[in-house]
Design a protein around this motif. Structure first.
Motif, PDB file in Angstrom:
ATOM      1  N   ARG A 179       0.808  -1.298   0.167  1.00  0.00           N
ATOM      2  CA  ARG A 179      -0.105  -0.025  -0.162  1.00  0.00           C
ATOM      3  C   ARG A 179       0.646   1.200  -0.020  1.00  0.00           C
ATOM      4  N   ASN A 180       0.275   2.362  -0.416  1.00  0.00           N
ATOM      5  CA  ASN A 180       0.852   3.559  -0.487  1.00  0.00           C
ATOM      6  C   ASN A 180       0.601   4.350   0.844  1.00  0.00           C
ATOM      7  N   GLU A 181       1.455   4.153   1.805  1.00  0.00           N
ATOM      8  CA  GLU A 181       1.247   4.744   3.031  1.00  0.00           C
ATOM      9  C   GLU A 181       1.928   6.270   3.183  1.00  0.00           C
ATOM     10  N   LYS A 182       1.213   7.156   3.608  1.00  0.00           N
ATOM     11  CA  LYS A 182       1.611   8.477   3.785  1.00  0.00           C
ATOM     12  C   LYS A 182       2.247   8.682   5.073  1.00  0.00           C
ATOM     13  N   GLY A 183       3.411   9.138   5.281  1.00  0.00           N
ATOM     14  CA  GLY A 183       4.022   9.442   6.632  1.00  0.00           C
ATOM     15  C   GLY A 183       5.625   9.826   6.209  1.00  0.00           C
ATOM     16  N   PHE A 184       6.332   9.953   7.425  1.00  0.00           N
ATOM     17  CA  PHE A 184       7.995  10.241   7.403  1.00  0.00           C
ATOM     18  C   PHE A 184       8.475   9.049   7.416  1.00  0.00           C
ATOM     19  N   THR A 185       9.764   8.845   6.970  1.00  0.00           N
ATOM     20  CA  THR A 185      10.491   7.576   7.284  1.00  0.00           C
ATOM     21  C   THR A 185      11.236   8.109   8.244  1.00  0.00           C
TER      22      THR A 185
ATOM     23  N   GLU B 201      14.200  10.636   7.475  1.00  0.00           N
ATOM     24  CA  GLU B 201      13.624  12.147   7.536  1.00  0.00           C
ATOM     25  C   GLU B 201      13.223  12.638   8.768  1.00  0.00           C
TER      26      GLU B 201
END
Length: 98
Positions: free
Chosen positions: A2-8, A11
Motif C-alpha cells: 500500500r502507498n502509506e503516507k508519513g515520514f521515514t 527524515e
C-alpha cells in the motif's frame, strides 16, 4: 504494497538533527543577553536606591544604611538583579558590592 503516507525514520532523524543544531546556536545567545540584562538592571537599581537615599536623608537628616532603607520600606531588597549586594558610602553614594 500500500502507498502509506508519513515520514521515514531517516527524515525524522534529519529533522531532529536540524532542530538540535538550532537549539545549540540559540542557547549561548540567550544566556549572554540574560547577564547583560541583569547588569543593566543593576545600574538602574543603583540609581533608584540613590534617589531613596536622598529621600531618606531629607526626611531624617542623616545618610541611611542599606538596612535602614529596607526596614523603612524605601527599598525591598539589598541585592541587584545580578545577585550582588549594594553598599552605601559615608557620603551617601550607592555602589555595587560583592
Amino acid at each position: 504494497m500500500r502507498n502509506e503516507k508519513g515520514f521515514t525514520l531517516i527524515e525524522m532523524l534529519i529533522v531532529l538533527m536540524v532542530i538540535t543544531i538550532l537549539i545549540l546556536i540559540t542557547i549561548p545567545n540567550v544566556t549572554k543577553h540574560n547577564s547583560m540584562i541583569n547588569n543593566k538592571g543593576c545600574s538602574a537599581f543603583i540609581k533608584m536606591v540613590q534617589s531613596q537615599v536622598k529621600a531618606y536623608e531629607m526626611e531624617h537628616g542623616t545618610i541611611p544604611t542599606v538596612q535602614q532603607l529596607v526596614d523603612g520600606k524605601y527599598i525591598e531588597s539589598n541585592r541587584c538583579p545580578n545577585g550582588k549586594e549594594i553598599v552605601i558610602t559615608n557620603e551617601g553614594d550607592v555602589l555595587e558590592g560583592e
